[in-house]
Design a protein around this motif. Structure first.
Motif, PDB file in Angstrom:
ATOM      1  N   GLU A  25    -155.871  -8.411 -61.041  1.00 28.79           N
ATOM      2  CA  GLU A  25    -156.148  -8.832 -62.411  1.00 28.79           C
ATOM      3  C   GLU A  25    -154.927  -9.492 -63.039  1.00 28.79           C
ATOM      4  O   GLU A  25    -153.809  -8.970 -62.967  1.00 28.79           O
ATOM      5  CB  GLU A  25    -156.577  -7.636 -63.262  1.00 28.79           C
ATOM      6  N   THR A  52    -160.714  -8.853 -66.182  1.00 25.26           N
ATOM      7  CA  THR A  52    -161.428  -8.166 -65.111  1.00 25.26           C
ATOM      8  C   THR A  52    -162.588  -8.983 -64.570  1.00 25.26           C
ATOM      9  O   THR A  52    -162.809  -9.039 -63.355  1.00 25.26           O
ATOM     10  CB  THR A  52    -161.947  -6.805 -65.612  1.00 25.26           C
ATOM     11  N   ALA A  53    -163.366  -9.606 -65.451  1.00 23.86           N
ATOM     12  CA  ALA A  53    -164.528 -10.370 -64.993  1.00 23.86           C
ATOM     13  C   ALA A  53    -164.097 -11.501 -64.066  1.00 23.86           C
ATOM     14  O   ALA A  53    -164.738 -11.751 -63.032  1.00 23.86           O
ATOM     15  CB  ALA A  53    -165.300 -10.916 -66.191  1.00 23.86           C
ATOM     16  N   LEU A  88    -163.173 -10.047 -60.651  1.00 25.96           N
ATOM     17  CA  LEU A  88    -164.329  -9.673 -59.844  1.00 25.96           C
ATOM     18  C   LEU A  88    -165.097 -10.899 -59.362  1.00 25.96           C
ATOM     19  O   LEU A  88    -165.644 -10.899 -58.256  1.00 25.96           O
ATOM     20  CB  LEU A  88    -165.243  -8.745 -60.644  1.00 25.96           C
ATOM     21  N   LYS A 133    -158.810   0.600 -61.628  1.00 28.38           N
ATOM     22  CA  LYS A 133    -158.173   0.268 -62.909  1.00 28.38           C
ATOM     23  C   LYS A 133    -157.248   1.403 -63.330  1.00 28.38           C
ATOM     24  O   LYS A 133    -157.564   2.584 -63.158  1.00 28.38           O
ATOM     25  CB  LYS A 133    -159.237   0.072 -64.000  1.00 28.38           C
ATOM     26  N   LEU A 180    -163.676  -0.039 -69.108  1.00 29.20           N
ATOM     27  CA  LEU A 180    -164.787  -0.352 -68.213  1.00 29.20           C
ATOM     28  C   LEU A 180    -166.090  -0.157 -68.969  1.00 29.20           C
ATOM     29  O   LEU A 180    -166.177   0.684 -69.859  1.00 29.20           O
ATOM     30  CB  LEU A 180    -164.772   0.580 -66.986  1.00 29.20           C
ATOM     31  N   ASP A 186    -171.214  -3.856 -68.001  1.00 30.11           N
ATOM     32  CA  ASP A 186    -171.048  -5.178 -67.397  1.00 30.11           C
ATOM     33  C   ASP A 186    -170.114  -5.116 -66.189  1.00 30.11           C
ATOM     34  O   ASP A 186    -170.297  -5.872 -65.225  1.00 30.11           O
ATOM     35  CB  ASP A 186    -170.501  -6.173 -68.416  1.00 30.11           C
ATOM     36  N   THR A 187    -169.119  -4.223 -66.239  1.00 28.62           N
ATOM     37  CA  THR A 187    -168.215  -4.076 -65.100  1.00 28.62           C
ATOM     38  C   THR A 187    -168.982  -3.595 -63.879  1.00 28.62           C
ATOM     39  O   THR A 187    -168.712  -4.036 -62.752  1.00 28.62           O
ATOM     40  CB  THR A 187    -167.088  -3.077 -65.423  1.00 28.62           C
ATOM     41  N   GLN A 210    -170.830  -6.518 -62.434  1.00 27.62           N
ATOM     42  CA  GLN A 210    -169.905  -7.439 -61.771  1.00 27.62           C
ATOM     43  C   GLN A 210    -169.421  -6.877 -60.442  1.00 27.62           C
ATOM     44  O   GLN A 210    -169.264  -7.618 -59.462  1.00 27.62           O
ATOM     45  CB  GLN A 210    -168.727  -7.735 -62.695  1.00 27.62           C
ATOM     46  N   ILE A 220    -166.305   1.840 -58.133  1.00 31.64           N
ATOM     47  CA  ILE A 220    -165.244   1.652 -59.121  1.00 31.64           C
ATOM     48  C   ILE A 220    -164.500   2.970 -59.254  1.00 31.64           C
ATOM     49  O   ILE A 220    -165.109   4.031 -59.429  1.00 31.64           O
ATOM     50  CB  ILE A 220    -165.825   1.247 -60.491  1.00 31.64           C
TER      51      ILE A 220
END
Length: 269
Positions: A174, A179-180, A183, A205, A220, A223-224, A227, A236
């Motif tokens: 990152e 983050t997005a 990924l 993370k 987080l 959406d994480t 992704q 994760i």
């Protein structure tokens, strides 16, 4: 009566924190308003009058919640008292985001405002050690440990708070885009895994080493999870007690539906 003010940034964190308070006041810099929360705008160029106004409203504590990038400053907009802080702020900004954030915290506290962490205001947003969904394999645990060691080394360079590791190799790190973007990069380079049938990889993370945990904790959310699924990852993991989860029930629901593990890990670094 003592009140708590939320210094809000973009995203869903500020509303989540506000939901834990009885009578919240929210303030935001121009262009960084939070999602779904009304916030009064203030200018960084008039920081000292803003702090005076907080005292006038009975505020004794503040909590920072949400994403803020370095704003552009208008030299002509500074009031005389805030202008005296400019050399100090600019020096800190030249040393990196962490130094700039610490300087902002210092200024608030020098003006008799206690800076609280999200964990103090909304502890339910920061899970302790444990597995919330699925079960990481031994290979997944090794990949998470490898990612934790990578972040321990890159943290002092003031880079990001996340890494993607698969089969012991770092697929993505990152940086400023977030983050997005990390990924998405990992998804586009999934074929770099040495063994196509081996471990699929882990997003990990954690805060930077030595980071002030009152501000800018990794976050987080649902959406994480989406992704991570798109990137083909197995799960994760994150530093237990040091990472914010937004809408935990929805995160768990999506992870379970996708067969993704969620793990608040302790002692990896």
């Amino acid at each position: 009566m003592s009140r708590i003010a939320i210094i809000a940034g973009q995203g869903a964190l500020a509303p989540a924190v506000a939901a834990c308070l009885d009578d919240p006041l929210a303030f935001a810099l121009p262009g960084f308003a939070p999602d779904g929360l009304t916030a009064t705008t203030f200018q960084l160029e008039r920081l000292v009058p803003f702090l005076d106004d907080l005292h006038a409203k009975g505020v004794t504590r503040v909590v920072f919640a949400g994403a803020i990038r370095r704003p552009r400053l208008d030299p002509e907009a500074f009031d005389p008292r805030t202008a005296q802080l400019v050399p100090r702020i600019l020096t800190a900004m030249q040393s990196g985001d962490d130094a700039a954030l610490r300087t902002v915290l210092d200024i608030f506290e020098e003006n008799d405002l206690t800076v609280c962490s999200v964990s103090e205001i909304a502890p339910e947003l920061i899970p302790a050690e444990g597995i919330l969904s699925g079960e990481p394999t031994d290979a997944d645990r090794r990949d998470a440990g490898r990612a934790a060691r990578i972040l321990a080394q890159t943290g002092p360079l003031d880079l990001g708070q996340g890494a993607v590791v698969a089969q012991g190799l770092c697929l993505a790190l990152e940086t400023l885009p977030g983050t997005a973007a990390m990924l998405d990069f990992a998804a586009r380079h999934a074929d770099l895994r040495p063994n196509p049938k081996g471990a699929r990889g882990v997003l990990y993370k954690a805060p930077k080493p030595g980071q002030d945990l009152r501000i800018d904790l990794p976050t987080l959310g649902p959406d994480t999870v989406d992704q991570a699924v798109s990137a083909g990852l197995a799960g994760i993991a994150w530093a237990a007690g040091q990472v914010i989860l937004l809408d935990r029930p929805e995160m768990v629901r999506r992870a379970q539906a996708a067969g993704l593990f969620l793990w608040a890990a302790g002692g990896l670094d």
